[in-house]
Design a protein around this motif. Sequence first.
Motif, PDB file in Angstrom:
ATOM      1  N   SER A   1      36.783  47.369  40.737  1.00 30.47           N
ATOM      2  CA  SER A   1      37.049  45.822  40.803  1.00 30.47           C
ATOM      3  C   SER A   1      37.248  45.975  39.233  1.00 30.47           C
ATOM      4  O   SER A   1      36.977  46.558  38.495  1.00 30.47           O
ATOM      5  CB  SER A   1      35.460  45.142  40.364  1.00 30.47           C
ATOM      6  OG  SER A   1      35.885  43.941  39.959  1.00 30.47           O
ATOM      7  N   SER A   2      38.225  44.960  39.057  1.00 26.80           N
ATOM      8  CA  SER A   2      38.723  45.094  37.618  1.00 26.80           C
ATOM      9  C   SER A   2      37.840  43.668  36.671  1.00 26.80           C
ATOM     10  O   SER A   2      38.018  43.647  35.608  1.00 26.80           O
ATOM     11  CB  SER A   2      40.115  44.238  37.143  1.00 26.80           C
ATOM     12  OG  SER A   2      40.694  43.232  37.846  1.00 26.80           O
TER      13      SER A   2
ATOM     14  N   GLN B   1      27.953  46.195  34.926  1.00 31.31           N
ATOM     15  CA  GLN B   1      28.032  44.840  35.666  1.00 31.31           C
ATOM     16  C   GLN B   1      28.050  45.724  37.138  1.00 31.31           C
ATOM     17  O   GLN B   1      27.105  45.577  38.131  1.00 31.31           O
ATOM     18  CB  GLN B   1      28.702  44.356  35.968  1.00 31.31           C
ATOM     19  CG  GLN B   1      28.597  43.095  34.677  1.00 31.31           C
ATOM     20  CD  GLN B   1      30.039  42.110  34.106  1.00 31.31           C
ATOM     21  OE1 GLN B   1      30.455  42.627  34.518  1.00 31.31           O
ATOM     22  NE2 GLN B   1      29.444  40.661  33.900  1.00 31.31           N
ATOM     23  N   LYS B   2      28.891  46.577  37.487  1.00 31.71           N
ATOM     24  CA  LYS B   2      28.746  47.415  38.672  1.00 31.71           C
ATOM     25  C   LYS B   2      27.509  48.491  38.507  1.00 31.71           C
ATOM     26  O   LYS B   2      27.798  48.783  39.939  1.00 31.71           O
ATOM     27  CB  LYS B   2      30.087  48.888  38.722  1.00 31.71           C
ATOM     28  CG  LYS B   2      31.488  47.582  38.058  1.00 31.71           C
ATOM     29  CD  LYS B   2      32.956  48.863  37.700  1.00 31.71           C
ATOM     30  CE  LYS B   2      34.199  47.626  37.559  1.00 31.71           C
ATOM     31  NZ  LYS B   2      34.937  49.068  37.425  1.00 31.71           N
ATOM     32  N   ASP B   3      27.435  49.216  37.828  1.00 32.23           N
ATOM     33  CA  ASP B   3      26.444  49.724  38.152  1.00 32.23           C
ATOM     34  C   ASP B   3      24.873  49.527  38.368  1.00 32.23           C
ATOM     35  O   ASP B   3      23.892  49.689  39.247  1.00 32.23           O
ATOM     36  CB  ASP B   3      26.183  50.659  36.531  1.00 32.23           C
ATOM     37  CG  ASP B   3      25.960  52.135  36.146  1.00 32.23           C
ATOM     38  OD1 ASP B   3      27.357  51.981  37.272  1.00 32.23           O
ATOM     39  OD2 ASP B   3      27.356  51.901  34.963  1.00 32.23           O
TER      40      ASP B   3
ATOM     41  N   LYS C   1      35.285  32.757  40.811  1.00 35.66           N
ATOM     42  CA  LYS C   1      36.214  31.959  41.872  1.00 35.66           C
ATOM     43  C   LYS C   1      37.504  33.552  42.139  1.00 35.66           C
ATOM     44  O   LYS C   1      38.295  33.087  42.393  1.00 35.66           O
ATOM     45  CB  LYS C   1      36.624  30.980  41.490  1.00 35.66           C
ATOM     46  CG  LYS C   1      35.721  29.529  42.251  1.00 35.66           C
ATOM     47  CD  LYS C   1      35.999  28.503  41.849  1.00 35.66           C
ATOM     48  CE  LYS C   1      35.172  27.095  42.217  1.00 35.66           C
ATOM     49  NZ  LYS C   1      35.309  26.049  41.910  1.00 35.66           N
ATOM     50  N   LYS C   2      37.343  33.756  40.848  1.00 30.14           N
ATOM     51  CA  LYS C   2      39.364  34.422  40.136  1.00 30.14           C
ATOM     52  C   LYS C   2      38.675  36.039  41.112  1.00 30.14           C
ATOM     53  O   LYS C   2      39.432  36.348  41.520  1.00 30.14           O
ATOM     54  CB  LYS C   2      39.107  34.465  39.342  1.00 30.14           C
ATOM     55  CG  LYS C   2      39.928  33.606  38.435  1.00 30.14           C
ATOM     56  CD  LYS C   2      40.598  34.425  36.880  1.00 30.14           C
ATOM     57  CE  LYS C   2      40.460  33.049  35.937  1.00 30.14           C
ATOM     58  NZ  LYS C   2      41.067  33.060  34.872  1.00 30.14           N
ATOM     59  N   LEU C   3      37.654  36.357  41.290  1.00 24.92           N
ATOM     60  CA  LEU C   3      37.138  37.393  42.078  1.00 24.92           C
ATOM     61  C   LEU C   3      36.967  37.980  43.553  1.00 24.92           C
ATOM     62  O   LEU C   3      38.289  38.154  43.927  1.00 24.92           O
ATOM     63  CB  LEU C   3      35.778  38.125  41.005  1.00 24.92           C
ATOM     64  CG  LEU C   3      35.209  39.359  42.372  1.00 24.92           C
ATOM     65  CD1 LEU C   3      34.805  39.961  40.718  1.00 24.92           C
ATOM     66  CD2 LEU C   3      33.920  38.959  42.836  1.00 24.92           C
TER      67      LEU C   3
END
Length: 138
Positions: free
Chosen positions: A41-42, A48-50, A3-5
Amino acid sequence: MLKKLIKKEVHYHFSKSGGHGGQNINKRKTKAELYFNVKDSSFLSSEQKDLIVEKAGHRLHHHEHILIFTCQEERYQKANKIKVTEHFKQFMHEILDQKGERVFTDIPVQKREERLQDKKKHSDKKYRRRRHHLQGED
């Protein structure tokens, strides 16, 4: 976390869409596009990004690592925005909530013995039902 993302790092863009809506199409921006910059993305770790970049396929703009989702199924902008957000959430859950592979372990000796005993009992029961056993031809 999701939700924050969505609140902080997801951006929406609206444009005119084809499909249902009659003349509404020509004057309303109902097509919803969701943009998420994976690289900047922080909220996500580098692993996870990969993983997202690897699994995104056609949804990823490869040069900037921007994930793009679109929806133009509904007649109203709000409905399309809700749908595109749900598609994004589902995608993120599928990618990030993967469980590890099962590690196979040996069957305990006691369980193995119980299984063999059950098989022996079942075999004896079947043997006693046979015709030659009932006639005394053992």
